[in-house]
Write an enzyme that holds these catalytic residues in place. Structure first.
Site, short mmCIF file in Angstrom:
data_model
loop_
_atom_site.label_atom_id
_atom_site.label_comp_id
_atom_site.label_asym_id
_atom_site.label_seq_id
_atom_site.Cartn_x
_atom_site.Cartn_y
_atom_site.Cartn_z
CG HIS A 158 22.87 50.94 -30.27
ND1 HIS A 158 21.69 51.03 -31.04
CD2 HIS A 158 23.94 50.19 -31.15
CE1 HIS A 158 21.62 50.88 -32.52
NE2 HIS A 158 22.64 50.31 -32.30
CE LYS A 179 38.45 35.99 -13.95
NZ LYS A 179 38.30 34.70 -14.59
CE LYS A 213 38.74 27.40 -9.52
NZ LYS A 213 38.95 28.47 -10.53
CD GLU A 238 36.77 34.92 -18.02
OE1 GLU A 238 35.41 34.80 -18.08
OE2 GLU A 238 37.79 34.92 -17.49
CD1 TRP A 258 30.83 30.53 -0.23
CD2 TRP A 258 28.93 30.05 -1.14
NE1 TRP A 258 30.00 31.51 -1.13
CE2 TRP A 258 28.86 30.63 -1.70
CE3 TRP A 258 27.61 28.82 -0.80
CZ2 TRP A 258 28.09 31.84 -2.73
CZ3 TRP A 258 26.80 29.27 -2.30
CH2 TRP A 258 27.32 30.48 -2.83
CD GLU A 272 35.41 35.73 -11.50
OE1 GLU A 272 35.23 35.05 -11.16
OE2 GLU A 272 36.08 36.00 -11.79
CG ASN A 283 29.18 20.79 -1.08
OD1 ASN A 283 28.05 21.74 -0.64
ND2 ASN A 283 29.80 20.61 -2.16
N GLY A 284 25.81 21.12 0.11
CA GLY A 284 24.49 20.65 -0.99
C GLY A 284 23.47 21.70 0.14
CB CYS A 297 30.26 23.30 1.76
SG CYS A 297 28.97 24.02 2.36
NE ARG A 340 34.96 21.30 -3.37
CZ ARG A 340 34.89 20.83 -4.23
NH1 ARG A 340 35.36 21.19 -5.08
NH2 ARG A 340 33.71 20.42 -4.79
C1 F1P Z 1 31.30 27.72 -13.20
C2 F1P Z 1 32.26 28.91 -13.17
C3 F1P Z 1 34.15 29.59 -13.13
C4 F1P Z 1 34.13 31.08 -12.09
C5 F1P Z 1 34.25 30.19 -10.38
C6 F1P Z 1 32.39 29.69 -10.09
O1 F1P Z 1 32.44 26.87 -12.96
O2 F1P Z 1 31.57 29.58 -13.00
O3 F1P Z 1 33.58 30.30 -14.65
O4 F1P Z 1 35.83 30.90 -12.26
O5 F1P Z 1 35.29 29.40 -9.83
O6 F1P Z 1 32.25 29.20 -11.36
P1 F1P Z 1 33.19 25.34 -13.93
O7 F1P Z 1 31.53 25.13 -14.80
O8 F1P Z 1 34.20 26.37 -15.22
O9 F1P Z 1 33.54 24.13 -12.60
#
Ligand code: F1P
Length: 610
Positions: free
Chosen positions: A506, A487, A605, A483, A75, A490, A100-101, A2, A27
């Site tokens: 395997h 991507k 994020k 990775e 969120w 996601e 937030n939390g 959030c 976020r």
């Molecule tokens: C870790 C992470 C990111 C991902 C996304 C959610 O965050 O998994 O790698 O892109 O944004 O969180 P961080 O510890 O690197 O901030």
């Protein structure tokens, strides 16, 4: 997760709050809301399900005016995304709160408060806090004491800001487990969960520390620790660009951030390389002393940052001759692990606020590690403050949820770390000089990889109607395949799985048919011949291969094999270079599929809850 913004000013704050929310939208974003105290001392609140744009539209029909206000993007954790569950939550039309939390003991508190006559209108844990603080206000002399009394009863994580319509001269904020920053203005002050939100109004910040409670007025900021003792927190001048939150000429933040990589890597390297050596002091004053003793490295991270750590494991063991383990933070924190002597704990994080990584660091501090180092992109963040050493990755603000430039700058930082530690462990001077040379070339090499956009965009067409895909790599390119798969899933929502190519037979080979595109990261290195055999295994079963290779790899385009050729680069930087085309591939697939590239569904994020 959030996003929070708050302001106390003489002017109307609604526009400042709204701009802050737009800047924080990355976020978390299933609903948004704002509350201000108007000039009749009434609470005015607008909340909307959906993105900040919905709130913006609602506010243009029903503008809010007032000098004290709070706002939030949500969120969802407790309670579905809905207007009813959106913040700010209110208690008895007096208090408004954003949070937030996660409050873990919310059920018990809810029962107690219900018994006291409070009526709950949402399913959130935040409304519990609103009523609890309201109840404490009946016993305490002011909002600050009520918040202090209330947070002492909370279990879990919170970054919260509270406003009382009966005294609009102040906001009270509290932080435990979720970040909050104070923005200092002239005759006005601000609060936010991320400094980015406040860059249009100030560059001067104070980061609240764990347990801090802050009383914010127009001309005064008082901060107390969890015992109620008054404390001072350093004022930091931000060097982030004011327009760090703008997309510029690009259609999406992600594309902008992909193209920023030559510059962000240049910034990461700036002033940290000598002629033939990495400058150890860049890791902090005590780095030389600590690095000379390191015999083991434990890396902890989540998501993309974890993949960076996995690449580093190959580098540490191969280049520096140092044993290295890598673990996902959420696993590490809940198991008993063995700590060899002289172990360095390295956390990697874009945000510096990831709840699991932070908890793992705190746990590790009690477990006998010699020292802790964080590689992080956000100065002043929790990981930076709580680690013995901190190395800023300097990627610049990353807004797209799918991490791109944060990842490549993490890899660059890790390679510098490997060189700095390796030097104390018998790594030859020439090898370090070669690494430094390759790092200096990296920005221009990345530029030439970016020039492959067009063929990659064309390649993306083949993925748009697929539901599954495989990514293959070997050695240090295996985490790059992971990775790449992350991507793609996601942002395009195509199921993508990565395998170390030797594992194909395997199990996953059973999945191969012409509906299963297989992406292969295949630079010419000592594993190429093995990888070619793995590709043949796919081809022989009618699989479709999409290969990223260099000219020396001599891979031919042919039936069911599409090859994109990159410039030949030194093996050590190849993982960084091969990341770029995979980022572009997932971006263009997402564009064709029409998904929300910068804000993919269900993701946030910065993951500040467990
Ligand atoms: C870790 C992470 C990111 C991902 C996304 C959610 O965050 O998994 O790698 O892109 O944004 O969180 P961080 O510890 O690197 O901030």
């Amino acid at each position: 997760m959030c996003g929070i913004v708050g302001a106390v000013a003489q002017r109307d704050v609604a526009d400042i709050l709204l701009e802050g929310l737009k800047r924080l939208e990355y976020r978390g974003y299933d609903s948004a809301g704002m509350a201000v105290v108007d000039n009749q001392s009434n609470l005015q609140r607008v909340r909307r399900l959906g993105k900040v744009a919905e709130l913006d539209d609602a506010l243009s029909l029903q503008p809010l005016a007032g000098g004290t206000g709070i706002a939030h993007t949500r969120w969802a954790t407790h309670g579905e995304p809905s207007e009813r569950n959106a913040h700010p939550h209110v208690s008895s039309d007096d208090l408004a709160i954003v949070h937030n939390g996660i409050i873990e003991n919310h059920e018990t508190l809810r029962d107690e408060l219900t018994a006291k006559g409070y009526e709950f209108l949402s399913e959130t844990d935040t409304e519990v806090m609103a009523h609890l603080i309201h109840h404490e206000l009946t016993k305490n002399k002011d909002l600050l004491s009520a918040v202090l009394a209330a947070v002492n009863q909370l279990e879990g994580a919170y970054g919260t800001v509270v406003m009382d319509r009966r005294d609009p001269s102040k906001l009270v904020a509290a932080r435990s487990g979720s970040p909050l920053v104070v923005g200092l203005g002239i005759g006005e002050n601000f609060l936010a969960s991320d400094q980015l939100a406040l860059l249009p109004v100030t560059r001067r910040f104070q980061f609240l520390e764990e347990g801090d409670v802050c009383e914010l007025r127009r001309n005064r900021i008082d901060i107390y620790d969890r015992t109620g003792k008054k404390v001072t927190r350093k004022i930091i001048e931000s060097d982030l660009d004011h327009d760090a939150g703008d997309k510029g000429q690009y259609r999406h933040y992600m594309l902008k951030e992909i193209h920023e990589q030559p510059d962000s890597v240049r910034n990461t390297l700036e002033g940290r390389l000598g002629d033939k050596q990495v400058l150890i002091d860049s890791f902090g004053e005590k780095a030389e002393e600590i690095f000379s003793k390191v015999r083991n490295v434990q890396i902890i991270a989540c998501g993309t940052s974890y993949h960076a750590g996995m690449v580093a494991r190959y580098w540490f063991e191969e280049i520096a001759g140092i044993q290295c383990n890598v673990e996902i933070a959420s696993e590490f924190r809940y198991r008993k692990s063995f700590v060899p002597a002289n172990s360095l704990l390295v956390t990697i994080s874009q945000s510096g606020e990831t709840a699991d990584t932070l908890a793992a660091l705190r746990l590790a501090k009690e477990s006998g590690y010699m020292a802790s180092l964080t590689l992080c992109n956000v100065p002043g963040s929790s990981l930076v403050r709580e680690s013995d050493l901190a190395f800023m990755t300097r990627a610049g603000a990353e807004i797209g949820v799918a991490s791109t430039k944060a990842f490549t700058t993490q890899l660059v930082s890790l390679l510098m770390l490997v060189a700095a530690i390796g030097r104390h462990n018998g790594m030859a001077n020439e090898q370090e000089a070669d690494i430094v040379k390759s790092l200096r070339l990296l920005p221009s090499v990345i530029e030439s990889s970016l020039s492959l956009s067009k063929p990659i965009e064309a390649m993306a067409e083949a993925f748009s109607d697929k539901h599954h895909s495989l990514f293959l790599g070997r050695g240090s390119q295996y985490p790059i395949a992971m990775e790449g798969a992350l991507k793609l899933k996601e942002i395009s929502y195509i199921h993508a799985e990565a395998y170390a190519a030797g594992e194909l037979k395997h199990g996953p080979l059973a999945l191969i048919d012409n509906n299963m595109p297989v992406v292969v990261v295949a630079p010419n290195n000592e594993l190429l011949e093995k990888l070619k055999s793995n590709m043949e295994e796919v081809r022989a079963r009618g699989g479709l291969l999409y290969v990223f290779a260099d000219s020396d790899a001599r891979l031919m385009q042919g039936d069911n094999v599409e090859v994109i050729t990159l410039n030949r680069v030194a093996d050590v930087i190849a993982p960084i270079v091969y990341t770029i085309p995979l980022q572009l591939l997932s971006y263009y697939v997402a564009i064709i599929k029409g998904t929300d590239v910068d804000q993919p569904r269900n993701l946030a994020k910065s993951v500040t809850v467990e």
